[in-house]
Enzyme design. Structure first.
Site, PDB file in Angstrom:
ATOM      1  N   CYS A 136      51.158   2.678   3.003  1.00  0.00           N
ATOM      2  CA  CYS A 136      51.670   3.204   1.738  1.00  0.00           C
ATOM      3  C   CYS A 136      50.567   3.692   0.804  1.00  0.00           C
ATOM      4  CB  CYS A 136      52.537   2.165   1.045  1.00  0.00           C
ATOM      5  SG  CYS A 136      51.664   0.654   0.531  1.00  0.00           S
ATOM      6  N   HIS A 157      52.321  -3.020  -2.901  1.00  0.00           N
ATOM      7  CA  HIS A 157      52.908  -1.782  -2.383  1.00  0.00           C
ATOM      8  C   HIS A 157      52.736  -0.689  -3.428  1.00  0.00           C
ATOM      9  CE1 HIS A 157      55.604   1.034  -0.472  1.00  0.00           C
ATOM     10  NE2 HIS A 157      56.363   1.074  -1.551  1.00  0.00           N
TER      11      HIS A 157
END
Length: 339
Positions: A212, A98
């Site tokens: 993301c 992430h």
């Protein structure tokens, strides 16, 4: 109704199965430009109360503050394994990461974190709910930016990355903040999958993901456009890729599931998504796994929902793959980030 960990485990299953053959499409295909452009909207709609998050979205979020023009702000690249709070570094070993970006004001000494992720968790953004009161699959697939005070050094450093990439002025930060508001209000739907013709570097890209890492890449590019000069460091990003022959356009919700819709296609789409629903027992979970293997691995079919449209993907070898590849920071190769 919580899609939580069971749907995420089913998603992980897709990433490790792999198999043989093809599926021929019977519909004539229009000449298209690839990749299909990600669709932006005029405004962000309210979320449906049916969509419920297992973990609250952006619980400590705050408005992006205005900075003084003369401020000098450090910009940090932040990266850590997905679901680290739950699984530690487990997914880091698979390079499922992430991404976020951090800021530190030299005038106030305050730190901030900015990221973009799913409102209702990854499983809900990747697979829909099949509601008994609705013919069409029901999606809880919005994603959004989250800005909050503080940088959790331990979270980013322990199993990931926290490194300075550039410095900017307060003026540049404020201009970036205006762009973030526009980007967040117009790019509203999370897209899990990158879809390509093959693993070859120059292969056709059918669809780009929108998640993301793409937000962070767009943010870096915006800062570069505003005059930021980035340090020379290697930056890699995770991509979950499907490999397929040319996608077959099927239609949107109305044309497929409406009163005059294609009932055969509608049934096929619902049948495909059925095993991805949250299971009610361990036995059902494993039965769903077998159905997924049958559809994706043996029948080489995958139904993709993108830009509110449905597509049939004739999946081919190597089917599904996680990649963790370098995408240089701006200024290094003049490559611009789209979407």
């Amino acid at each position: 109704m919580r899609a939580g960990c069971h749907r995420e485990l089913l998603l992980l299953l897709l990433l490790v199965v792999g198999p043989p053959a093809s599926l021929a499409g019977s519909q004539p295909q229009q000449q298209r430009a690839w990749p299909v452009p990600y669709r932006r909207f005029d405004y962000r709609p309210k979320t449906d109360p049916y969509c419920q998050a297992r973990y609250t979205f952006c619980p400590t979020g705050c408005p992006i503050p205005g900075m003084k023009d003369e401020d000098v702000i450090e910009v940090y690249r932040l990266q850590a394994p997905v679901w680290e709070f739950k699984y530690g570094d487990l997914l880091g070993h698979l390079n499922i990461m992430h991404d976020a970006v951090g800021f530190k004001s030299s005038l106030t000494g305050k730190n901030y974190t900015m990221e973009w992720y799913e409102l209702f968790q990854l499983g809900n953004c990747t697979f829909p709910h099949l509601r008994p009161d609705m013919d069409a699959p029901f999606w809880c697939n919005q994603g959004a930016a989250c800005f909050y005070e503080g940088i959790d050094d331990v979270h980013w450093k322990e199993n990931g990355t926290l490194v300075l990439v550039t410095t900017i002025s307060g003026t540049m930060f404020n201009q970036m903040a205006k762009w973030v508001q526009y980007d967040n209000e117009t790019g509203i739907y999370y897209e899990t999958w990158t879809v390509r013709a093959s693993p070859d570097k120059h292969a056709v890209v059918w669809f780009e993901s929108y998640e993301c890492s793409k937000f962070i890449l767009r943010t870096y590019q915006k800062l570069a456009d505003l005059g930021a000069v980035f340090n020379k460091i290697q930056t890699n990003y995770t991509s979950i890729t499907l490999f397929t022959g040319e996608p077959i356009y099927l239609g949107n919700e109305t044309s497929i599931f409406g009163p005059l819709g294609n009932k055969t296609v509608a049934a096929a789409i619902r049948d495909f998504y059925y095993p991805f629903k949250p299971p009610q027992s361990v036995e059902e979970f494993f039965l769903n796994v077998l159905k997924i293997v049958d559809q994706v691995v043996l029948n080489h079919q995958f139904y993709l929902f993108y830009n509110l449209d449905y597509w049939l993907l004739p999946i081919k070898s190597p089917y599904i793959k996680i990649t963790y590849e370098e995408i240089p920071l701006p200024n290094e190769d003049n490559t611009r980030v789209g979407l």
